[in-house]
Design an enzyme around this catalytic site. Sequence first.
Site, PDB file in Angstrom:
ATOM      1  N   ASP A  62       2.595  -7.745  15.351  1.00 59.03           N
ATOM      2  CA  ASP A  62       3.385  -7.167  14.267  1.00 59.03           C
ATOM      3  C   ASP A  62       2.813  -7.704  12.963  1.00 59.03           C
ATOM      4  O   ASP A  62       2.806  -8.915  12.730  1.00 59.03           O
ATOM      5  CB  ASP A  62       4.854  -7.579  14.419  1.00 59.03           C
ATOM      6  CG  ASP A  62       5.757  -6.911  13.388  1.00 59.03           C
ATOM      7  OD1 ASP A  62       5.237  -6.375  12.388  1.00 59.03           O
ATOM      8  OD2 ASP A  62       6.982  -6.945  13.578  1.00 59.03           O
ATOM      9  N   ASN A  89      -5.010  -1.066   7.583  1.00 57.45           N
ATOM     10  CA  ASN A  89      -4.419   0.253   7.746  1.00 57.45           C
ATOM     11  C   ASN A  89      -2.926   0.216   8.060  1.00 57.45           C
ATOM     12  O   ASN A  89      -2.233   1.212   7.865  1.00 57.45           O
ATOM     13  CB  ASN A  89      -5.159   1.006   8.863  1.00 57.45           C
ATOM     14  CG  ASN A  89      -4.493   2.316   9.218  1.00 57.45           C
ATOM     15  OD1 ASN A  89      -4.500   3.267   8.450  1.00 57.45           O
ATOM     16  ND2 ASN A  89      -3.889   2.366  10.401  1.00 57.45           N
ATOM     17  N   TYR A 153       7.883   2.086  -0.667  1.00 60.71           N
ATOM     18  CA  TYR A 153       6.618   2.406  -0.006  1.00 60.71           C
ATOM     19  C   TYR A 153       5.536   2.629  -1.053  1.00 60.71           C
ATOM     20  O   TYR A 153       4.455   2.034  -0.996  1.00 60.71           O
ATOM     21  CB  TYR A 153       6.793   3.657   0.862  1.00 60.71           C
ATOM     22  CG  TYR A 153       5.505   4.151   1.504  1.00 60.71           C
ATOM     23  CD1 TYR A 153       4.862   3.397   2.484  1.00 60.71           C
ATOM     24  CD2 TYR A 153       4.946   5.371   1.135  1.00 60.71           C
ATOM     25  CE1 TYR A 153       3.692   3.849   3.068  1.00 60.71           C
ATOM     26  CE2 TYR A 153       3.784   5.832   1.717  1.00 60.71           C
ATOM     27  CZ  TYR A 153       3.157   5.069   2.680  1.00 60.71           C
ATOM     28  OH  TYR A 153       1.984   5.513   3.257  1.00 60.71           O
ATOM     29  N   GLY A 154       5.812   3.480  -2.042  1.00 61.73           N
ATOM     30  CA  GLY A 154       4.834   3.749  -3.089  1.00 61.73           C
ATOM     31  C   GLY A 154       4.508   2.511  -3.901  1.00 61.73           C
ATOM     32  O   GLY A 154       3.344   2.255  -4.238  1.00 61.73           O
ATOM     33  N   ALA A 155       5.530   1.702  -4.220  1.00 59.97           N
ATOM     34  CA  ALA A 155       5.316   0.525  -5.042  1.00 59.97           C
ATOM     35  C   ALA A 155       4.466  -0.523  -4.333  1.00 59.97           C
ATOM     36  O   ALA A 155       3.570  -1.140  -4.934  1.00 59.97           O
ATOM     37  CB  ALA A 155       6.660  -0.077  -5.444  1.00 59.97           C
ATOM     38  N   LYS A 157       2.332   0.009  -1.877  1.00 55.99           N
ATOM     39  CA  LYS A 157       0.963   0.512  -1.728  1.00 55.99           C
ATOM     40  C   LYS A 157       0.227   0.473  -3.068  1.00 55.99           C
ATOM     41  O   LYS A 157      -0.991   0.241  -3.112  1.00 55.99           O
ATOM     42  CB  LYS A 157       0.976   1.922  -1.159  1.00 55.99           C
ATOM     43  CG  LYS A 157       1.334   1.990   0.324  1.00 55.99           C
ATOM     44  CD  LYS A 157       0.290   1.288   1.181  1.00 55.99           C
ATOM     45  CE  LYS A 157       0.500   1.574   2.657  1.00 55.99           C
ATOM     46  NZ  LYS A 157      -0.556   0.976   3.516  1.00 55.99           N
TER      47      LYS A 157
END
Length: 254
Positions: A62, A89, A153-155, A157
């Site tokens: 994990d 990834n 998620y966007g922040a 990444k």
Amino acid sequence: MTKKDEWQGKVAIVTGGSSGIGQATASALADLGANVLITGRNADNLSDVAALSDNIETLQMDSANAKSGEQIVDAAMSRWGRIDLVVNNSGAGQPAPIDAYDADIIANTSAVNITAPSVLVKAARAALSEQSGSIVNIGTAVSRNAAPMLSHYGATKAALEHLTQSWAIELAEEGIRVNAIAPGPVKTGALTGMMGLSEEMAEQIEAQETAQVPLGRRGGTADIVPWILRLGSPENEWMTGQILTIDGGWSLRA
């Protein structure tokens, strides 16, 4: 030198390698003669990917585990004694409106998307330096614009992209190149897997995103993997600190 010669005997680590872009990347590298260590949480999925090639080894892990970096590098080095490429990834992110924010989910998203690549880069640095190796981080085109419901998620990444450029400077003197790819809407199963959406909701979102792509279709892993190989290849020895968006023009209109 042919592309197969280029990867023959090299060693790559691909996190989140049991499905989607990670699986396709691992398979492509193995087909070209590289030895590949993939990580993931699901043992059955890992075994299915390993069955595709004798060049693929697995480690059930994990990425949110703070010790993941050391354990992944130890597994690769004990098996092959070198590391030429790291593909960060693994990803995490669940859609949520502000009223549904959960501190544990936010912490897990940050752990997988920011902390895990960081500790893996730290652990792999010495081995990558010996080979003048490469790091390819997988971001997202979601971070190109506002991302209601997918803000964390966007922040996170976007933070990975910042890390990409910072690492590129820090590691340049050691000959390690660091680049990133920001894929747009790609058919990988992430909506029902990582993001936990129902099949019906996933189909709705896929149709909506497809309609937004100027080139008229969702992407596939075949649209992304060749660029991962190019960024990871020593042929591109003067390219570092770059974030390549591959999304059919989607982020230009979102």
